[in-house]
Structures are given as C-alpha cells and as structure tokens.
Design a protein around this motif. Structure first.
Motif, PDB file in Angstrom:
ATOM      1  N   GLU A  64      -2.995  -0.865   3.873  1.00  0.00           N
ATOM      2  CA  GLU A  64      -3.300  -0.284   5.068  1.00  0.00           C
ATOM      3  C   GLU A  64      -2.177  -0.428   6.353  1.00  0.00           C
ATOM      4  OE1 GLU A  64      -6.739  -1.613   8.065  1.00  0.00           O
ATOM      5  OE2 GLU A  64      -7.195  -1.537   6.547  1.00  0.00           O
ATOM      6  N   SER A  65      -2.511   1.224   6.610  1.00  0.00           N
ATOM      7  CA  SER A  65      -1.714   1.493   7.679  1.00  0.00           C
ATOM      8  C   SER A  65      -1.717   0.732   8.984  1.00  0.00           C
ATOM      9  CB  SER A  65      -1.469   2.328   8.067  1.00  0.00           C
ATOM     10  OG  SER A  65      -0.310   3.114   9.348  1.00  0.00           O
ATOM     11  N   SER A  66      -0.063  -0.203   9.646  1.00  0.00           N
ATOM     12  CA  SER A  66      -0.362  -0.790  10.498  1.00  0.00           C
ATOM     13  C   SER A  66      -0.970   0.612  11.585  1.00  0.00           C
ATOM     14  CB  SER A  66       0.590  -1.594  10.962  1.00  0.00           C
ATOM     15  OG  SER A  66       2.298  -0.947  11.067  1.00  0.00           O
ATOM     16  N   GLN A  67      -0.275   2.062  12.071  1.00  0.00           N
ATOM     17  CA  GLN A  67      -0.596   2.213  12.404  1.00  0.00           C
ATOM     18  C   GLN A  67      -2.160   3.257  12.880  1.00  0.00           C
ATOM     19  OE1 GLN A  67       2.141   2.787  14.683  1.00  0.00           O
ATOM     20  NE2 GLN A  67       3.591   1.394  13.578  1.00  0.00           N
ATOM     21  N   ASN A  68      -2.671   3.366  11.654  1.00  0.00           N
ATOM     22  CA  ASN A  68      -3.767   4.108  11.886  1.00  0.00           C
ATOM     23  C   ASN A  68      -4.462   3.560  10.892  1.00  0.00           C
ATOM     24  OD1 ASN A  68      -5.582   5.868  10.706  1.00  0.00           O
ATOM     25  ND2 ASN A  68      -4.605   7.402  10.592  1.00  0.00           N
ATOM     26  N   PRO A  69      -5.432   2.673  10.995  1.00  0.00           N
ATOM     27  CA  PRO A  69      -6.185   2.257   9.826  1.00  0.00           C
ATOM     28  C   PRO A  69      -6.829   2.945   8.688  1.00  0.00           C
ATOM     29  CG  PRO A  69      -7.010   2.358  12.361  1.00  0.00           C
ATOM     30  CD  PRO A  69      -6.214   2.843  12.224  1.00  0.00           C
ATOM     31  N   ASP A  70      -6.781   4.758   9.036  1.00  0.00           N
ATOM     32  CA  ASP A  70      -7.988   5.459   8.306  1.00  0.00           C
ATOM     33  C   ASP A  70      -5.967   5.833   7.025  1.00  0.00           C
ATOM     34  OD1 ASP A  70     -10.325   5.147   9.451  1.00  0.00           O
ATOM     35  OD2 ASP A  70      -9.700   6.891  10.569  1.00  0.00           O
ATOM     36  N   ALA A  71      -5.259   5.522   6.964  1.00  0.00           N
ATOM     37  CA  ALA A  71      -4.350   5.594   6.339  1.00  0.00           C
ATOM     38  C   ALA A  71      -3.787   4.411   5.988  1.00  0.00           C
ATOM     39  CB  ALA A  71      -2.784   6.725   7.246  1.00  0.00           C
ATOM     40  N   ALA A  72      -2.971   4.990   4.625  1.00  0.00           N
ATOM     41  CA  ALA A  72      -2.638   3.881   3.637  1.00  0.00           C
ATOM     42  C   ALA A  72      -1.085   3.605   4.110  1.00  0.00           C
ATOM     43  CB  ALA A  72      -2.785   3.756   2.843  1.00  0.00           C
ATOM     44  N   GLU A  73      -0.335   3.342   3.601  1.00  0.00           N
ATOM     45  CA  GLU A  73       0.982   3.407   3.627  1.00  0.00           C
ATOM     46  C   GLU A  73       1.117   3.087   1.888  1.00  0.00           C
ATOM     47  OE1 GLU A  73       2.644   0.323   6.390  1.00  0.00           O
ATOM     48  OE2 GLU A  73       2.588   1.832   7.662  1.00  0.00           O
ATOM     49  N   VAL A  74       2.737   3.138   1.065  1.00  0.00           N
ATOM     50  CA  VAL A  74       2.986   2.926  -0.183  1.00  0.00           C
ATOM     51  C   VAL A  74       4.264   1.548   0.016  1.00  0.00           C
ATOM     52  CG1 VAL A  74       4.326   3.357  -2.105  1.00  0.00           C
ATOM     53  CG2 VAL A  74       3.042   4.727  -1.952  1.00  0.00           C
ATOM     54  N   LYS A  75       4.164   0.540  -0.155  1.00  0.00           N
ATOM     55  CA  LYS A  75       5.202  -0.049  -0.103  1.00  0.00           C
ATOM     56  C   LYS A  75       5.975  -0.854  -1.217  1.00  0.00           C
ATOM     57  CE  LYS A  75       4.381  -1.893   3.639  1.00  0.00           C
ATOM     58  NZ  LYS A  75       5.008  -1.372   5.049  1.00  0.00           N
ATOM     59  N   ILE A  76       7.463  -0.552  -0.816  1.00  0.00           N
ATOM     60  CA  ILE A  76       8.142  -0.556  -2.594  1.00  0.00           C
ATOM     61  C   ILE A  76       8.362  -1.830  -2.604  1.00  0.00           C
ATOM     62  CG2 ILE A  76       9.570   0.542  -4.458  1.00  0.00           C
ATOM     63  CD1 ILE A  76       9.117   2.532  -3.316  1.00  0.00           C
ATOM     64  N   ASP A  77       8.096  -2.889  -3.893  1.00  0.00           N
ATOM     65  CA  ASP A  77       9.064  -3.989  -4.293  1.00  0.00           C
ATOM     66  C   ASP A  77      10.473  -4.091  -4.242  1.00  0.00           C
ATOM     67  OD1 ASP A  77       9.527  -3.571  -6.620  1.00  0.00           O
ATOM     68  OD2 ASP A  77       8.213  -4.882  -7.415  1.00  0.00           O
ATOM     69  N   GLY A  78      11.153  -5.663  -4.103  1.00  0.00           N
ATOM     70  CA  GLY A  78      12.076  -5.656  -4.017  1.00  0.00           C
ATOM     71  C   GLY A  78      12.772  -4.881  -5.855  1.00  0.00           C
ATOM     72  N   ALA A  79      12.001  -4.251  -6.611  1.00  0.00           N
ATOM     73  CA  ALA A  79      13.155  -4.375  -7.509  1.00  0.00           C
ATOM     74  C   ALA A  79      13.711  -3.267  -7.798  1.00  0.00           C
ATOM     75  CB  ALA A  79      11.738  -3.627  -8.630  1.00  0.00           C
ATOM     76  N   LEU A  80      13.986  -2.138  -6.782  1.00  0.00           N
ATOM     77  CA  LEU A  80      14.867  -1.794  -7.733  1.00  0.00           C
ATOM     78  C   LEU A  80      16.408  -1.802  -6.731  1.00  0.00           C
ATOM     79  CD1 LEU A  80      16.129   1.109  -8.367  1.00  0.00           C
ATOM     80  CD2 LEU A  80      15.673   2.088  -5.087  1.00  0.00           C
TER      81      LEU A  80
END
Length: 140
Positions: A64-80
């Motif tokens: 869930e986006s910390s800026q907008n509760p109606d939006a989502a954020e893609v979080k990429i883990d540290g694999a790359l």
C-alpha cells in the motif's frame, strides 16, 4: 594432476572450476582458494538469475502506498542488487588470480595496493626528482 572439484558446488561453479583448472594446471594454494570462492559466487549468481528471471512475485511485492491509500507501490527486493554485487566480487576474485593468458603465457600486470605512498627518495639529501624541481619552482 588437476585439483579436485570442491564439494558443494553447483553446475555453474563446477563448470568454471573445470575450465580454469584445465587451462591453468599450475595454480598455487592462494589461487585455488580464490577460484573456489569465485565458483561459489558463480553459483550464487546462477541462483539469483533464476529468481530474477522467474515469476515477478518472487522478487517484487505490491504494498500500500504511504502517499495514497488507494494506490499501491511495487517494492523490489535486493536480488538484483545482490546479483550485481556478487558479479563484481566474482570478477575481482578472478582478476586477483592473475592467470596467464593461455595463448601468450603472459600474466596481467600486478598492481599493488593503492593510496598515498611515501616518496621513494628522502627530500633532504639524495637526488631531486623532476617533480620536486617543479614543485620548488612553482613555490618560488
């Protein structure tokens, strides 16, 4: 007799070991340790590559986006990031082995530690280098 493949290596690590030992049968103990670590790094890279080429959910999550509760954020883990760091490690380990070119027999130039170094000739007495002369002329 070629050095035995260390136990626990994956397919990529074993292949790297075989190729290098086949081309360079005169590896010393330090080079063998560096090669073993490079082979382990190769195996980690192969595993990270599988993760990165696999399903998106393996290395990303929607939060869930910390800026907008109606939006989502893609979080990429540290694999790359880890894959890049491991690739750099493997490159450094292989370069540190200073293996001779199989065709020419020449080894890469040795580059010692970098950083500030003491002057090779004491400034008081002895020969004066061209650099010392230039510095003296500039300060006059």
């Amino acid at each position: 007799m070629p050095a035995a493949i260390p136990p626990g290596l994956g397919a990529g690590g074993r292949a790297l070991w075989r190729d290098i030992v086949k081309a360079h049968d005169d590896l010393d103990a330090v080079q063998l340790v560096q090669l073993q670590e490079a082979c382990r790094a190769k195996d980690r890279l192969d595993k990270l590559d599988e993760i990165l080429r696999g399903e998106v959910e393996v290395w990303t999550t929607l939060v869930e986006s910390s800026q907008n509760p109606d939006a989502a954020e893609v979080k990429i883990d540290g694999a790359l990031q880890q894959a890049n760091a491991t690739a750099n490690l493997m490159k450094q380990l292989l370069a540190a082995m200073r293996l001779a070119d199989p065709e020419t027999g020449k080894k890469p130039q040795y580059r010692g530690p970098r950083g500030a170094q003491a002057p090779s000739v004491p400034r008081s007495g002895g020969k004066v280098s061209s650099l010392d002369r230039a510095r003296a002329a500039k300060s006059s």
